[in-house]
Design an enzyme around this catalytic site. Structure first.
Site, PDB file in Angstrom:
ATOM      1  CG  LEU A  48      -1.551   1.349   1.612  1.00  0.00           C
ATOM      2  CD1 LEU A  48      -2.581   1.740   0.560  1.00  0.00           C
ATOM      3  CD2 LEU A  48      -2.186   1.285   2.999  1.00  0.00           C
ATOM      4  CB  SER A  49       0.766   4.263   0.484  1.00  0.00           C
ATOM      5  OG  SER A  49       1.119   5.617   0.447  1.00  0.00           O
ATOM      6  CB  ALA A  50       5.606   4.332   1.038  1.00  0.00           C
TER       7      ALA A  50
ATOM      8  CB  ALA B  44       5.983   3.275  -4.339  1.00  0.00           C
TER       9      ALA B  44
ATOM     10  CG  HIS C 277      -3.607   7.092   0.365  1.00  0.00           C
ATOM     11  ND1 HIS C 277      -3.079   6.817  -0.868  1.00  0.00           N
ATOM     12  CD2 HIS C 277      -2.621   6.843   1.267  1.00  0.00           C
ATOM     13  CE1 HIS C 277      -1.819   6.434  -0.734  1.00  0.00           C
ATOM     14  NE2 HIS C 277      -1.519   6.438   0.557  1.00  0.00           N
TER      15      HIS C 277
END
Length: 364
Positions: free
Chosen positions: A127-129, A132, A263
Site C-alpha cells: 500500500l502507498s509507499a 511503490a 487513500h
C-alpha cells in the site's frame, strides 16, 4: 467454504536472513497447515504502519491461514524513515542488489531455503509507499516474482529527489511513456517472462493521485507488449475494472479504480467471513482487494470472493487526508514567500518545505 478463524496472526520475527543493507525487520506468518512448496506473499505496509498492523488490517494472514500459504511482512524502521515509509524513491534503496530492495530479496531467499517455499509462486503487494516499493521489487527482481499488486502506489524509478517524489504523488509532470518503459527495462538484465501486475487505486485519493495508476499501466505495457486500450472492461459493485491480455491470451495487467475511495486498501469486512479489519487507510468498500488479488494468483477461488463480498458495496466515510493537505499548504506558503523575495534559495523557505515533507513521510 471459508470459516472465520480468530484474529491471531502469530507473526514471528526472522533474524539473520542476510547482510540486510536496508536495515529492515522481517516478520513471517505461517499457516497451521502448510504443504511443501507452498506459495509466498510479500506484503509491504504503508507509511505510519507496522507489519502487525498491516497484517491485521489487510487480512493477508487470515486468508493465508485458510488457504495454506506463507506471508512475509518486511517492516520499516524509524532510523530509516521517521514516518515508517519504505524509501521508494531513494536511489540507494531501489536498485537491484542494493539497500532496502536487497534486504527484501534476502528475506525471500532465506524463506525459500528454510521453509521450502515454491520459488515459482512468489508474489508481492503493498500500500502507498509499500505499493511503490512493491513496484520496485517487481522491476528490479522480475525473475523472482510471478505477480504483484500495487495499491495506491506509483511507477518505478520516476523520482530521485524529495521534490520529484512529491510531484509524482500529486500526478504532476509525469515522465513520458518511453521514459517509464525504459527505466523498467534497465532495472535488471531480465528479458522475460515478466510478472503479472494488478493495480488498485481510489478515485478520490488525494495523497497519491489516481493518475499514477495510469502511469503504472503504461510502464508495464512495454515489457508485456500490450495495446493501449484494455482487452475488456467491466463494473464490479460499481467499481471499474480493466484487463489487458498479452499475445498468448494471458491476463498480465489489470486495474481496479475503486469509486469514491480515498487513500487505502479496499476491503470487504462485513460478511460472516469478511477479510481484514477497517481502520485508518484500511477502507470498507464492499470489494476485497486482498481476496481478488489472491484469486488472480491462484491462491483463492471465485467462491472465496463471493463469500467475502456477500455483504455487497457499502457507503464509505473517508478519513481526512492530513499528510497531503499539510504538504500542500506548506508548499503553497513556500512558493508565495519565494515569489515575494524573488529567490528560491532562502534557508527559511527550504526549512518549511523540508519540515512538511518529513511530516508526510517523504523525507528522512
Amino acid at each position: 467454504m471459508l470459516n472465520k478463524p480468530p484474529q491471531n496472526h502469530r507473526l514471528v520475527e526472522i533474524a539473520g536472513f542476510g547482510s540486510n543493507p536496508g536495515t529492515l525487520k522481517a516478520w513471517l506468518f505461517l499457516p497451521s497447515i502448510m504443504a511443501p512448496d507452498a506459495p509466498l506473499v510479500v506484503a509491504l505496509h504503508g507509511c505510519t504502519q507496522t507489519a502487525e498492523g498491516y497484517a491485521t488490517g489487510s487480512g493477508w494472514s487470515q486468508l493465508a491461514e485458510r488457504r495454506g500459504f506463507a506471508v512475509l511482512y518486511p517492516e520499516q524502521q524509524r532510523s530509516n524513515n521517521a514516518n515508517l515509509c519504505f524509501n521508494w524513491f531513494e536511489p540507494g534503496d531501489i536498485k537491484r542488489d542494493a539497500g532496502e530492495a536487497l534486504s527484501i530479496r534476502q528475506m525471500i531467499g532465506h524463506l525459500v531455503r528454510s521453509q521450502g517455499i515454491d520459488p515459482k509462486r512468489i508474489f508481492v503487494t503493498g500500500l502507498s509507499a509499500g505499493g511503490a516499493m512493491a513496484n520496485v521489487m517487481l522491476s528490479t527482481y522480475p525473475d523472482v516474482f510471478a505477480g504483484g499488486a500495487i495499491i495506491s502506489g506509483l511507477p518505478y524509478g520516476v523520482a530521485g529527489t524529495v521534490a520529484e517524489a512529491f510531484e509524482r504523488m500529486q500526478g504532476r509532470n509525469p515522465p513520458t511513456v518511453s521514459r517509464l518503459q525504459s527505466v523498467l527495462k534497465s532495472a535488471s538484465n531480465h528479458r522475460g517472462p515478466w510478472p503479472s501486475v494488478s493495480i488498485w487505486h481510489g478515485t478520490h485519493d488525494q495523497t497519491v493521485r489516481p493518475r499514477n495508476a495510469d502511469q503504472i499501466v503504461k510502464q508495464w505495457s512495454g515489457v508485456h507488449a500490450l495495446a493501449t486500450e484494455p482487452t475488456w472492461s467491466e463494473l464490479i459493485h460499481g467499481h471499474s475494472r480493466k484487463v489487458w491480455l498479452d499475445t498468448k491470451g494471458r491476463q498480465v495487467v489489470e486495474t481496479y479504480l475503486v469509486q469514491g475511495m480515498g487513500h487505502g486498501v479496499p476491503l470487504a469486512t462485513n460478511s460472516d467471513v469478511g477479510i481484514g479489519r477497517a481502520g485508518p487507510h484500511m477502507l470498507e468498500t464492499g470489494i476485497s482487494s486482498t481476496v481478488r488479488i489472491a484469486r488472480s494468483w491462484g491462491l483463492a477461488t471465485e467462491v472465496d470472493v463471493e463469500e467475502v463480498e456477500a455483504a455487497g458495496s457499502l457507503v464509505r466515510r473517508e478519513e481526512p487526508d492530513v499528510a497531503s493537505s499539510t504538504v500542500e499548504r506548506a508548499l503553497r506558503y513556500a512558493r508565495s514567500r519565494a515569489t515575494a523575495i524573488g529567490t528560491a534559495s532562502d534557508g527559511k523557505i527550504a526549512k518549511v518545505i523540508n519540515d512538511a515533507l518529513r511530516a508526510a513521510g517523504l523525507m528522512r
